[in-house]
Design a protein around this motif. Structure first.
Motif, PDB file in Angstrom:
ATOM      1  N   UNK A  85      16.909   3.447  -5.238  1.00 44.21           N
ATOM      2  CA  UNK A  85      16.023   2.314  -4.623  1.00 44.21           C
ATOM      3  C   UNK A  85      14.860   3.035  -4.159  1.00 44.21           C
ATOM      4  N   UNK A  86      14.717   3.997  -3.562  1.00 41.56           N
ATOM      5  CA  UNK A  86      13.533   4.545  -3.017  1.00 41.56           C
ATOM      6  C   UNK A  86      12.560   5.287  -4.554  1.00 41.56           C
ATOM      7  N   UNK A  87      13.295   5.665  -5.313  1.00 41.00           N
ATOM      8  CA  UNK A  87      12.598   6.466  -6.502  1.00 41.00           C
ATOM      9  C   UNK A  87      11.905   5.135  -7.358  1.00 41.00           C
ATOM     10  N   UNK A  88      12.685   4.053  -7.223  1.00 41.43           N
ATOM     11  CA  UNK A  88      12.074   2.716  -8.057  1.00 41.43           C
ATOM     12  C   UNK A  88      10.562   2.308  -7.351  1.00 41.43           C
ATOM     13  N   UNK A  89      10.638   2.262  -5.910  1.00 34.55           N
ATOM     14  CA  UNK A  89       9.577   2.035  -5.293  1.00 34.55           C
ATOM     15  C   UNK A  89       8.248   2.842  -5.639  1.00 34.55           C
ATOM     16  N   UNK A  90       8.777   4.224  -5.824  1.00 40.37           N
ATOM     17  CA  UNK A  90       7.584   5.262  -6.084  1.00 40.37           C
ATOM     18  C   UNK A  90       7.068   5.258  -7.590  1.00 40.37           C
ATOM     19  N   UNK A  91       8.060   4.974  -8.231  1.00 37.16           N
ATOM     20  CA  UNK A  91       7.744   4.990  -9.858  1.00 37.16           C
ATOM     21  C   UNK A  91       6.922   3.414 -10.223  1.00 37.16           C
ATOM     22  N   UNK A  92       7.357   2.483  -9.555  1.00 42.50           N
ATOM     23  CA  UNK A  92       7.016   1.049 -10.189  1.00 42.50           C
ATOM     24  C   UNK A  92       6.771   0.223  -8.827  1.00 42.50           C
ATOM     25  N   UNK A  93       5.807   0.660  -7.864  1.00 48.14           N
ATOM     26  CA  UNK A  93       5.669  -0.369  -6.847  1.00 48.14           C
ATOM     27  C   UNK A  93       5.183  -1.719  -7.256  1.00 48.14           C
ATOM     28  N   UNK A  94       4.709  -1.817  -8.438  1.00 48.37           N
ATOM     29  CA  UNK A  94       4.206  -3.153  -8.737  1.00 48.37           C
ATOM     30  C   UNK A  94       5.466  -4.231  -8.850  1.00 48.37           C
ATOM     31  N   UNK A  95       6.346  -3.576  -9.573  1.00 49.84           N
ATOM     32  CA  UNK A  95       7.611  -4.352  -9.860  1.00 49.84           C
ATOM     33  C   UNK A  95       8.535  -4.341  -8.575  1.00 49.84           C
ATOM     34  N   UNK A  96       8.619  -3.423  -7.715  1.00 47.76           N
ATOM     35  CA  UNK A  96       9.657  -3.311  -6.811  1.00 47.76           C
ATOM     36  C   UNK A  96       8.898  -4.361  -5.634  1.00 47.76           C
ATOM     37  N   UNK A  97       7.778  -4.500  -5.447  1.00 46.75           N
ATOM     38  CA  UNK A  97       7.180  -5.265  -4.443  1.00 46.75           C
ATOM     39  C   UNK A  97       6.584  -6.635  -5.209  1.00 46.75           C
ATOM     40  N   UNK A  98       7.060  -6.952  -6.342  1.00 50.95           N
ATOM     41  CA  UNK A  98       6.361  -8.183  -6.937  1.00 50.95           C
ATOM     42  C   UNK A  98       6.394  -9.509  -5.829  1.00 50.95           C
ATOM     43  N   UNK A  99       7.183  -9.640  -5.042  1.00 52.94           N
ATOM     44  CA  UNK A  99       6.975 -11.020  -4.354  1.00 52.94           C
ATOM     45  C   UNK A  99       6.381 -10.670  -2.771  1.00 52.94           C
ATOM     46  N   UNK A 100       6.133  -9.327  -2.717  1.00 44.73           N
ATOM     47  CA  UNK A 100       5.617  -8.862  -1.165  1.00 44.73           C
ATOM     48  C   UNK A 100       4.113  -8.968  -1.300  1.00 44.73           C
ATOM     49  N   UNK A 101       3.409  -8.389  -0.324  1.00 39.77           N
ATOM     50  CA  UNK A 101       2.127  -8.103  -0.138  1.00 39.77           C
ATOM     51  C   UNK A 101       1.975  -6.666   0.365  1.00 39.77           C
ATOM     52  N   UNK A 102       1.487  -5.601  -0.493  1.00 42.11           N
ATOM     53  CA  UNK A 102       1.177  -4.078  -0.040  1.00 42.11           C
ATOM     54  C   UNK A 102      -0.119  -4.385   0.159  1.00 42.11           C
ATOM     55  N   UNK A 103      -0.520  -3.688   1.597  1.00 37.61           N
ATOM     56  CA  UNK A 103      -1.771  -3.575   2.160  1.00 37.61           C
ATOM     57  C   UNK A 103      -1.942  -2.220   2.150  1.00 37.61           C
ATOM     58  N   UNK A 104      -3.127  -1.665   1.551  1.00 40.27           N
ATOM     59  CA  UNK A 104      -3.598  -0.029   1.672  1.00 40.27           C
ATOM     60  C   UNK A 104      -4.670   0.002   2.474  1.00 40.27           C
ATOM     61  N   UNK A 105      -4.822   1.046   3.419  1.00 37.87           N
ATOM     62  CA  UNK A 105      -5.817   1.350   4.072  1.00 37.87           C
ATOM     63  C   UNK A 105      -6.745   2.352   3.183  1.00 37.87           C
ATOM     64  N   UNK A 106      -7.814   2.426   3.190  1.00 33.59           N
ATOM     65  CA  UNK A 106      -8.918   3.042   2.355  1.00 33.59           C
ATOM     66  C   UNK A 106      -9.910   3.660   3.141  1.00 33.59           C
ATOM     67  N   UNK A 107     -10.164   5.088   2.904  1.00 37.24           N
ATOM     68  CA  UNK A 107     -11.221   5.685   3.585  1.00 37.24           C
ATOM     69  C   UNK A 107     -12.019   6.047   2.168  1.00 37.24           C
ATOM     70  N   UNK A 108     -13.122   5.195   2.218  1.00 39.67           N
ATOM     71  CA  UNK A 108     -14.117   5.383   0.932  1.00 39.67           C
ATOM     72  C   UNK A 108     -13.060   4.712  -0.069  1.00 39.67           C
ATOM     73  N   UNK A 109     -12.888   5.763  -1.351  1.00 40.42           N
ATOM     74  CA  UNK A 109     -11.929   5.050  -2.187  1.00 40.42           C
ATOM     75  C   UNK A 109     -10.497   5.871  -2.311  1.00 40.42           C
ATOM     76  N   UNK A 110     -10.292   6.485  -1.199  1.00 40.52           N
ATOM     77  CA  UNK A 110      -9.126   7.481  -0.860  1.00 40.52           C
ATOM     78  C   UNK A 110      -8.152   6.351  -0.311  1.00 40.52           C
TER      79      UNK A 110
END
Length: 166
Positions: free
Chosen positions: A51-76
Motif C-alpha cells: 500500500x505504501x510502496x504504491x504511494x511512493x512509486x506512483x503518487x499521481x495514481x494513489x492520490x487521484x481523487x485527493x489534493x496533494x499539497x507541497x511546501x516549496x522553498x525555492x524549487x525544492x
C-alpha cells in the motif's frame, strides 16, 4: 544551494511550479520513518508494504481523487500533505511530512492551514486526521491548530484520531 527562506504551498501537480519528482521523496521519507517507529524498519522504499510502496512509486495514481499539497522553498520540495476528497462533509488530512532540515520554520502549520482552506473550498465542514500516539510534537501542533481528540474510527492500536471544524 537552495534558498531556505520563504516557503510557499502549491497543489501538485502544478504546471507553474518546478516540482520535479513531486512528493515521492517526501512520501518515501515519511513511510520509512513510520515503519521504523512502528518497530518494522525497512531499508528502502522497495521493502515498504504494498500500500505504501504504491504511494511512493506512483503518487499521481494513489492520490487521484485527493489534493496533494507541497511546501516549496525555492524549487525544492520541503513538505507535503494529502487532503482527501470530502465524504459526508468530511475531508481527511494524511501524510503530513516536513523535511527534517526545514522543521521548526512553520512548514507543517502552513501546510495544515492550506489543507483547511482546501477542505473549505471543497465544501467540507470537518477535517479529520489520525496520528500515532508516539508523535507527541505532531499531536501538539494539531491541538494548537484547533484539532481535538475524538473517538477512534480506526482499529489500529496507538492511533489518535482528531477533528476540527472548517
Amino acid at each position: 544551494m537552495t534558498d531556505q527562506g520563504e516557503v510557499h504551498v502549491v497543489r501538485w501537480p502544478d504546471r507553474d511550479a518546478s516540482t520535479e519528482g513531486g512528493p515521492a521523496g517526501l512520501l518515501t521519507a515519511y513511510h520509512l520513518r513510520t515503519q521504523a517507529e512502528k518497530g518494522e524498519a525497512v531499508g528502502d522504499a522497495a521493502e515498504l508494504p504494498d500500500r505504501y510502496r504504491a504511494e511512493v512509486l506512483d503518487p499521481r495514481t494513489s492520490f487521484v481523487d485527493d489534493v496533494v499539497l507541497m511546501a516549496l522553498s525555492g524549487d525544492t520540495a520541503v513538505g507535503c500533505l494529502v487532503v482527501t476528497a470530502p465524504v459526508g462533509g468530511r475531508c481527511e488530512v494524511k501524510r503530513l511530512w516536513t523535511d527534517p532540515a526545514f522543521r521548526g520554520r512553520g512548514v507543517a502549520s502552513t501546510l495544515v492551514d492550506a489543507a483547511l482552506a482546501q477542505a473549505a473550498e471543497s465544501g467540507a465542514h470537518t477535517v479529520r486526521l489520525s496520528v500515532w500516539k508516539w508523535r507527541a510534537p505532531a499531536i501538539a501542533l494539531y491541538e494548537r491548530l484547533g484539532f481535538a481528540v475524538v473517538e477512534s474510527w480506526d482499529e489500529r492500536d496507538q492511533l489518535v484520531c482528531m477533528e476540527r471544524a472548517v
